[in-house]
Motif scaffolding. Structure first.
Motif, PDB file in Angstrom:
ATOM      1  N   GLU A 134      43.208 -54.652 -43.822  1.00  0.00           N
ATOM      2  CA  GLU A 134      43.930 -53.427 -44.169  1.00  0.00           C
ATOM      3  C   GLU A 134      43.695 -52.347 -43.107  1.00  0.00           C
ATOM      4  OE1 GLU A 134      42.851 -52.241 -48.101  1.00  0.00           O
ATOM      5  OE2 GLU A 134      44.511 -50.816 -48.245  1.00  0.00           O
ATOM      6  N   GLN A 135      42.506 -52.372 -42.497  1.00  0.00           N
ATOM      7  CA  GLN A 135      42.150 -51.355 -41.487  1.00  0.00           C
ATOM      8  C   GLN A 135      42.996 -51.471 -40.216  1.00  0.00           C
ATOM      9  OE1 GLN A 135      39.600 -52.979 -43.330  1.00  0.00           O
ATOM     10  NE2 GLN A 135      39.679 -51.104 -44.545  1.00  0.00           N
ATOM     11  N   ASP A 136      43.645 -52.609 -40.040  1.00  0.00           N
ATOM     12  CA  ASP A 136      44.495 -52.781 -38.845  1.00  0.00           C
ATOM     13  C   ASP A 136      45.852 -52.082 -39.000  1.00  0.00           C
ATOM     14  OD1 ASP A 136      42.759 -54.481 -37.304  1.00  0.00           O
ATOM     15  OD2 ASP A 136      43.221 -56.104 -38.708  1.00  0.00           O
ATOM     16  N   ALA A 137      46.131 -51.549 -40.197  1.00  0.00           N
ATOM     17  CA  ALA A 137      47.481 -51.015 -40.478  1.00  0.00           C
ATOM     18  C   ALA A 137      47.971 -49.991 -39.436  1.00  0.00           C
ATOM     19  CB  ALA A 137      47.539 -50.441 -41.889  1.00  0.00           C
ATOM     20  N   PRO A 138      47.171 -48.965 -39.054  1.00  0.00           N
ATOM     21  CA  PRO A 138      47.700 -47.987 -38.089  1.00  0.00           C
ATOM     22  C   PRO A 138      48.075 -48.626 -36.737  1.00  0.00           C
ATOM     23  CG  PRO A 138      45.699 -47.162 -39.136  1.00  0.00           C
ATOM     24  CD  PRO A 138      45.834 -48.599 -39.547  1.00  0.00           C
ATOM     25  N   THR A 139      47.237 -49.552 -36.294  1.00  0.00           N
ATOM     26  CA  THR A 139      47.513 -50.197 -34.996  1.00  0.00           C
ATOM     27  C   THR A 139      48.740 -51.102 -35.084  1.00  0.00           C
ATOM     28  OG1 THR A 139      45.127 -50.469 -35.069  1.00  0.00           O
ATOM     29  CG2 THR A 139      46.232 -51.223 -33.093  1.00  0.00           C
ATOM     30  N   LEU A 176      66.207 -54.705 -38.688  1.00  0.00           N
ATOM     31  CA  LEU A 176      66.206 -53.693 -39.742  1.00  0.00           C
ATOM     32  C   LEU A 176      66.419 -52.297 -39.173  1.00  0.00           C
ATOM     33  CD1 LEU A 176      63.174 -54.996 -41.835  1.00  0.00           C
ATOM     34  CD2 LEU A 176      65.563 -54.967 -42.562  1.00  0.00           C
ATOM     35  N   GLY A 177      65.977 -52.116 -37.906  1.00  0.00           N
ATOM     36  CA  GLY A 177      66.124 -50.807 -37.259  1.00  0.00           C
ATOM     37  C   GLY A 177      65.096 -49.799 -37.735  1.00  0.00           C
ATOM     38  N   GLU A 178      64.053 -50.275 -38.418  1.00  0.00           N
ATOM     39  CA  GLU A 178      63.011 -49.348 -38.895  1.00  0.00           C
ATOM     40  C   GLU A 178      61.704 -50.099 -39.130  1.00  0.00           C
ATOM     41  OE1 GLU A 178      64.711 -47.902 -42.529  1.00  0.00           O
ATOM     42  OE2 GLU A 178      64.167 -49.711 -43.632  1.00  0.00           O
ATOM     43  N   VAL A 179      60.617 -49.309 -39.161  1.00  0.00           N
ATOM     44  CA  VAL A 179      59.290 -49.873 -39.420  1.00  0.00           C
ATOM     45  C   VAL A 179      58.779 -49.260 -40.714  1.00  0.00           C
ATOM     46  CG1 VAL A 179      56.913 -49.972 -38.531  1.00  0.00           C
ATOM     47  CG2 VAL A 179      58.835 -50.140 -36.948  1.00  0.00           C
ATOM     48  N   ARG A 180      58.159 -50.066 -41.567  1.00  0.00           N
ATOM     49  CA  ARG A 180      57.584 -49.526 -42.813  1.00  0.00           C
ATOM     50  C   ARG A 180      56.453 -48.567 -42.491  1.00  0.00           C
ATOM     51  NH1 ARG A 180      57.451 -54.369 -47.197  1.00  0.00           N
ATOM     52  NH2 ARG A 180      59.233 -55.500 -46.393  1.00  0.00           N
ATOM     53  N   ASP A 181      56.087 -47.697 -43.467  1.00  0.00           N
ATOM     54  CA  ASP A 181      55.027 -46.744 -43.153  1.00  0.00           C
ATOM     55  C   ASP A 181      53.649 -47.419 -43.193  1.00  0.00           C
ATOM     56  OD1 ASP A 181      54.033 -46.637 -45.792  1.00  0.00           O
ATOM     57  OD2 ASP A 181      55.560 -45.155 -46.323  1.00  0.00           O
ATOM     58  N   VAL A 182      52.645 -46.678 -42.671  1.00  0.00           N
ATOM     59  CA  VAL A 182      51.306 -47.254 -42.499  1.00  0.00           C
ATOM     60  C   VAL A 182      50.749 -47.775 -43.828  1.00  0.00           C
ATOM     61  CG1 VAL A 182      48.937 -46.766 -41.730  1.00  0.00           C
ATOM     62  CG2 VAL A 182      50.857 -45.750 -40.537  1.00  0.00           C
ATOM     63  N   GLU A 221      52.300 -48.867 -46.521  1.00  0.00           N
ATOM     64  CA  GLU A 221      52.962 -50.115 -46.935  1.00  0.00           C
ATOM     65  C   GLU A 221      52.453 -51.295 -46.103  1.00  0.00           C
ATOM     66  OE1 GLU A 221      57.348 -50.532 -47.966  1.00  0.00           O
ATOM     67  OE2 GLU A 221      57.197 -48.520 -47.122  1.00  0.00           O
ATOM     68  N   ILE A 222      52.288 -51.052 -44.794  1.00  0.00           N
ATOM     69  CA  ILE A 222      51.786 -52.123 -43.924  1.00  0.00           C
ATOM     70  C   ILE A 222      50.363 -52.498 -44.352  1.00  0.00           C
ATOM     71  CG2 ILE A 222      51.101 -52.678 -41.531  1.00  0.00           C
ATOM     72  CD1 ILE A 222      53.589 -51.137 -40.614  1.00  0.00           C
ATOM     73  N   GLY A 223      49.563 -51.489 -44.688  1.00  0.00           N
ATOM     74  CA  GLY A 223      48.202 -51.730 -45.174  1.00  0.00           C
ATOM     75  C   GLY A 223      48.190 -52.648 -46.379  1.00  0.00           C
ATOM     76  N   LYS A 224      49.125 -52.397 -47.313  1.00  0.00           N
ATOM     77  CA  LYS A 224      49.197 -53.227 -48.527  1.00  0.00           C
ATOM     78  C   LYS A 224      49.541 -54.671 -48.168  1.00  0.00           C
ATOM     79  CE  LYS A 224      50.743 -49.707 -51.715  1.00  0.00           C
ATOM     80  NZ  LYS A 224      52.008 -49.128 -52.093  1.00  0.00           N
TER      81      LYS A 224
END
Ligand SMILES: CC(C)(COP(=O)(O)OP(=O)(O)OC[C@H]1O[C@@H](n2cnc3c(N)ncnc32)[C@H](O)[C@@H]1OP(=O)(O)O)[C@@H](O)C(=O)NCCC(=O)NCCS
Length: 196
Positions: free
Chosen positions: A19-24, A45-51, A53-56
């Motif tokens: 989960e700690q890798d989410a920001p990177t 998709l033209g977009e990236v999910r937020d930090v 959501e990526i963490g989850k």
């Protein structure tokens, strides 16, 4: 797992995400979003999910249904690869098949990094067959899959919509045996100067 390249002296660490890798991971996906040679899901998709959501997603990301690995050089994230098990049918009836996806940050391409990541991924999976969808424009990715012994089986016309371009893209379906791919990957790693 660690790999050393005897030609460059660089050490690569390949490990499961946390989960700690989410920001990177978020920052890297944003970088890929602006990369015109990239054909991963964020590019369509033209977009990236937020930090968050990526963490989850990264939390407990590795399961019987999905394997993920990230690669670091001197603690800097340089690439990622994943295998999604049972890509075409329900899990119970297709545990023998996995679909590959991978990316390398632009400035680290051309160093054989995909071979390293795919070797770890496929060594840690028990699937019999591996498959991949590749955009008709993604020559480098096709070369990788062909180097692994995967066969180009079909052209799926207008298979995926690119939101940013408002355009449908054609993709090729590649498929092959994991054991053959692993054998080819060992040869590629040797050829590219990796020891592990
Ligand atoms: C696809 C990707 C992971 C490959 O990165 P890489 O592992 O550094 O790949 P390389 O630059 O080493 O090239 C891979 C192979 O393609 C060959 N290649 C590279 N550019 C080429 C070109 N323009 N024409 C033909 N072959 C080419 C290389 O020679 C190499 O083959 P080899 O090992 O037999 O010499 C990388 O380009 C990437 O991250 N792209 C963006 C994300 C993406 O599209 N992922 C794939 C989704 S299916």
């Amino acid at each position: 797992m660690h790999f050393v390249n005897r030609l460059t002296g660089l050490t690569y660490e390949v490990r499961e995400p946390t989960e700690q890798d989410a920001p990177t991971v978020h920052a890297t996906l944003r970088e890929l979003l602006d990369d015109e040679d990239s054909f991963v899901l964020v590019n369509y998709l033209g977009e990236v999910r937020d930090v968050q959501e990526i963490g989850k997603i990264l939390k407990d990301s590795n399961s019987s249904q999905r394997l993920w690995y990230l690669t670091f050089i001197n603690n800097e994230l340089v690439g990622g690869a994943s295998l999604f098990v049972a890509p075409f049918f329900p899990f119970k009836v297709q545990t023998h098949e996995g679909r590959l996806a991978y990316w390398v940050r632009r400035k680290f391409r051309g160093m054989g990094l995909t071979y390293v990541m795919l070797y770890v991924l496929l060594s840690n999976s028990g699937v019999t067959y591996v498959s991949a969808f590749v955009d008709r424009l993604n020559i480098k990715s096709m070369k990788i899959l062909e180097a692994l012994g995967l066969e180009r089986l079909a052209l799926l016309e207008e298979a995926i919509y690119n939101v940013k371009e408002c355009k449908l893209h054609d993709v090729y379906l590649y498929r092959g045996k994991r054991e053959v791919a692993l054998m080819r990957l060992r040869e590629k790693l040797e050829e590219r100067g990796f020891s592990y």
